[in-house]
Write a protein that holds these residues in place. Structure first.
Motif, PDB file in Angstrom:
ATOM      1  N   ALA A 170       0.702  -1.272   0.222  1.00  0.00           N
ATOM      2  CA  ALA A 170      -0.303  -0.084   0.073  1.00  0.00           C
ATOM      3  C   ALA A 170       0.650   1.737  -0.392  1.00  0.00           C
ATOM      4  O   ALA A 170       0.687   2.564  -0.517  1.00  0.00           O
ATOM      5  N   GLU A 171       1.797   0.914   1.248  1.00  0.00           N
ATOM      6  CA  GLU A 171       2.433   2.753   0.688  1.00  0.00           C
ATOM      7  C   GLU A 171       3.547   2.349  -0.532  1.00  0.00           C
ATOM      8  O   GLU A 171       3.439   3.936  -0.964  1.00  0.00           O
ATOM      9  N   GLN A 172       3.814   1.494  -1.381  1.00  0.00           N
ATOM     10  CA  GLN A 172       4.445   1.447  -2.390  1.00  0.00           C
ATOM     11  C   GLN A 172       3.471   2.048  -3.497  1.00  0.00           C
ATOM     12  O   GLN A 172       4.024   2.767  -4.402  1.00  0.00           O
ATOM     13  N   VAL A 173       2.461   1.665  -3.543  1.00  0.00           N
ATOM     14  CA  VAL A 173       0.736   2.430  -4.324  1.00  0.00           C
ATOM     15  C   VAL A 173       1.150   3.578  -4.441  1.00  0.00           C
ATOM     16  O   VAL A 173       1.211   4.530  -5.195  1.00  0.00           O
ATOM     17  N   GLY A 174       0.887   4.574  -2.465  1.00  0.00           N
ATOM     18  CA  GLY A 174       1.014   5.516  -2.720  1.00  0.00           C
ATOM     19  C   GLY A 174       2.142   6.500  -3.024  1.00  0.00           C
ATOM     20  O   GLY A 174       2.123   7.514  -3.319  1.00  0.00           O
ATOM     21  N   ALA A 175       3.334   5.800  -2.935  1.00  0.00           N
ATOM     22  CA  ALA A 175       4.681   6.571  -3.106  1.00  0.00           C
ATOM     23  C   ALA A 175       4.521   6.307  -5.267  1.00  0.00           C
ATOM     24  O   ALA A 175       4.973   7.571  -5.598  1.00  0.00           O
ATOM     25  N   ALA A 176       3.902   5.182  -5.834  1.00  0.00           N
ATOM     26  CA  ALA A 176       4.160   5.852  -7.177  1.00  0.00           C
ATOM     27  C   ALA A 176       2.910   6.419  -7.734  1.00  0.00           C
ATOM     28  O   ALA A 176       3.358   6.917  -8.903  1.00  0.00           O
ATOM     29  N   GLN A 177       1.764   6.225  -7.614  1.00  0.00           N
ATOM     30  CA  GLN A 177       0.765   7.271  -7.873  1.00  0.00           C
ATOM     31  C   GLN A 177       1.763   8.738  -7.547  1.00  0.00           C
ATOM     32  O   GLN A 177       1.432   9.113  -8.831  1.00  0.00           O
ATOM     33  N   ARG A 178       2.180   9.403  -6.348  1.00  0.00           N
ATOM     34  CA  ARG A 178       2.585  10.381  -6.255  1.00  0.00           C
ATOM     35  C   ARG A 178       3.788  11.035  -7.341  1.00  0.00           C
ATOM     36  O   ARG A 178       3.766  11.793  -7.894  1.00  0.00           O
ATOM     37  N   ALA A 179       4.748   9.616  -7.315  1.00  0.00           N
ATOM     38  CA  ALA A 179       5.488   9.720  -8.291  1.00  0.00           C
ATOM     39  C   ALA A 179       5.737  10.532  -9.566  1.00  0.00           C
ATOM     40  O   ALA A 179       5.555  10.992 -10.161  1.00  0.00           O
ATOM     41  N   LEU A 180       4.294   9.365 -10.122  1.00  0.00           N
ATOM     42  CA  LEU A 180       3.529   9.673 -11.101  1.00  0.00           C
ATOM     43  C   LEU A 180       2.865  10.909 -11.639  1.00  0.00           C
ATOM     44  O   LEU A 180       3.462  11.550 -12.475  1.00  0.00           O
ATOM     45  N   ASP A 181       1.958  11.224 -10.707  1.00  0.00           N
ATOM     46  CA  ASP A 181       1.562  12.028 -10.764  1.00  0.00           C
ATOM     47  C   ASP A 181       2.196  13.403 -11.050  1.00  0.00           C
ATOM     48  O   ASP A 181       2.545  15.106 -11.622  1.00  0.00           O
ATOM     49  N   LEU A 182       3.532  13.969  -9.982  1.00  0.00           N
ATOM     50  CA  LEU A 182       5.074  14.861  -9.979  1.00  0.00           C
ATOM     51  C   LEU A 182       5.261  14.970 -11.560  1.00  0.00           C
ATOM     52  O   LEU A 182       5.642  15.753 -11.909  1.00  0.00           O
ATOM     53  N   THR A 183       5.156  13.886 -12.126  1.00  0.00           N
ATOM     54  CA  THR A 183       6.430  13.468 -13.305  1.00  0.00           C
ATOM     55  C   THR A 183       5.137  14.092 -14.678  1.00  0.00           C
ATOM     56  O   THR A 183       5.315  15.421 -14.929  1.00  0.00           O
ATOM     57  N   VAL A 184       3.868  13.670 -14.497  1.00  0.00           N
ATOM     58  CA  VAL A 184       3.276  14.127 -15.501  1.00  0.00           C
ATOM     59  C   VAL A 184       3.246  15.365 -15.290  1.00  0.00           C
ATOM     60  O   VAL A 184       3.089  16.224 -16.284  1.00  0.00           O
ATOM     61  N   GLY A 185       2.837  16.585 -14.100  1.00  0.00           N
ATOM     62  CA  GLY A 185       3.012  17.573 -13.711  1.00  0.00           C
ATOM     63  C   GLY A 185       3.676  18.436 -14.076  1.00  0.00           C
ATOM     64  O   GLY A 185       4.550  19.845 -15.211  1.00  0.00           O
ATOM     65  N   TYR A 186       5.411  17.637 -14.675  1.00  0.00           N
ATOM     66  CA  TYR A 186       6.474  18.165 -14.873  1.00  0.00           C
ATOM     67  C   TYR A 186       6.486  18.131 -16.480  1.00  0.00           C
ATOM     68  O   TYR A 186       6.882  19.745 -17.067  1.00  0.00           O
TER      69      TYR A 186
END
Length: 362
Positions: free
Chosen positions: A230-246
């Motif tokens: 679950a922690e890994q899912v949350g981290a992956a989602q946030r990493a993707l969101d930051l990347t898409v935003g960039y």
């Protein structure tokens, strides 16, 4: 998985509290490795540490799904906390051992967050095998040995130890203040994850349960693996969101790089990967809530898949951010370090794949 209203309220409450506290957290390198004030609020206002602990032991009597939501939010923000090591791994080992007296004595303080518990189990190689343990126990329950990768082990007030006995692996409680106990923080790549080395030199241990410790350890490892996904899912989602935003604001050749079709395809692939990771993680949490017979295999599959998925997403995050992605000031390196550290915790992906293969292949 469809979330009920109460479960969504837990997620929203944790997310809101972490958002309000963002930027105020203490340096994880100082003190206990987590923000005490934030941990007190998470436990006092939401009761995160006691979600999966029965009410008769001072908990909320919820289950793995509620814990899952908390772990996902903590992973999304990479918030240092003793949730995984104390409220999941150590608490579930106590519950699985079936020692009512020990549960009544130790779990209420763990549930309300006033006591941090740690389970010292694996050796330097870090196999997390329920049939093995870092310590040796004599017939008089005197423990000797050295355990590595002990979550919050140097600051825990409740110390559990897995030890080899003539009857197999056993679970013991030891006094962390005993002069034969040496605890020191380990240098970690992921500074938001506190690990320690615990050494015992002829330290008396109080047996917990009927000494069928391998079953308790296996249960605790499976639930900890699921919580970690679950922690890994949350981290992956946030990493993707930051990347898409960039990619929407980084301009190259006169246009945002997110407008290039090749990068759009990469973002789409990562989105599918994160969603499939979330599905497998929540399926494992649901299986834990239902206490299915093959929980160990589901936990192993989820841990292997989610570990590799986060590693891929974090790697793509570094690459697509370019030079800024490897600077200390940007968050990208923190998710990259979490991906590699979490991938090794509770067993490497290859070890979990081998567990699944051994069960399904003749």
């Amino acid at each position: 998985m469809e979330l009920t209203g109460d479960v969504r309220h837990v997620r929203d409450a944790v997310r809101g509290l972490l958002a309000r506290h963002r930027g105020q957290a203490a340096d994880p390198a100082d003190g206990p490795g987590y923000d005490r004030a934030l941990w007190r609020r998470l436990c006092g206002e939401i009761g995160v540490a006691g979600l999966a602990i029965p009410q008769r032991y001072g908990g909320a009597g919820a289950g793995p799904v509620e814990t899952h939501l908390v772990m996902e939010e903590l992973g999304r923000t990479l918030t240092p906390s003793p949730m995984l090591g104390s409220a999941v791994l150590a608490a579930q080992a106590l519950l699985a051992a079936g020692d009512t007296a020990a549960c009544q004595r130790l779990l209420p303080a763990i549930a309300d967050g006033t006591a941090i518990a740690a389970l010292a189990w694996t050796g330097e190689v870090g196999h997390w095998d329920p049939g093995q343990a870092a310590f040796d126990a004599t017939s008089g329950h005197m423990l000797t040995g050295e355990a590595h990768y002990v979550l919050d082990g140097d600051v825990a007030g409740v110390l559990l130890a897995a030890a080899r006995t003539p009857d197999g692996a056993g679970l013991f409680e030891v006094d962390p203040r005993h002069p034969g106990v040496t605890r020191c923080a380990a240098t970690t790549m992921d500074t938001a994850r506190r690990l320690a080395v615990v050494r015992l030199d002829q330290v008396p241990g109080q047996p917990i349960g009927d000494q069928a410790g391998c079953l308790a350890l296996a249960r605790a490892r499976d639930l900890a693996c699921i919580a970690l996904t679950a922690e890994q899912v949350g981290a992956a989602q946030r990493a993707l969101d930051l990347t898409v935003g960039y990619t929407k604001v980084r301009v190259q050749f006169g246009r945002p790089i997110g407008s290039f079709q090749a990068l759009q395809h990469r973002m789409a692939d990562l989105h599918v990967l994160v969603e499939s990771t979330r599905s497998l993680s929540y399926a494992a949490a649901s299986a834990a809530a239902e206490d299915v017979a093959d929980l160990g295999l589901r936990a192993a599959a989820a841990k292997a898949y989610c570990s590799e998925a986060l590693t891929r997403v974090a790697g793509q995050m570094i690459q697509l951010h370019g030079a800024i992605g490897i600077t200390w000031e940007h968050e990208a390196h923190r998710y990259f370090k979490r991906a590699h550290g979490a991938g090794q915790l509770f067993g490497r992906p290859s070890e979990h794949i081998a567990r699944v293969a051994a069960a399904v292949i003749d």
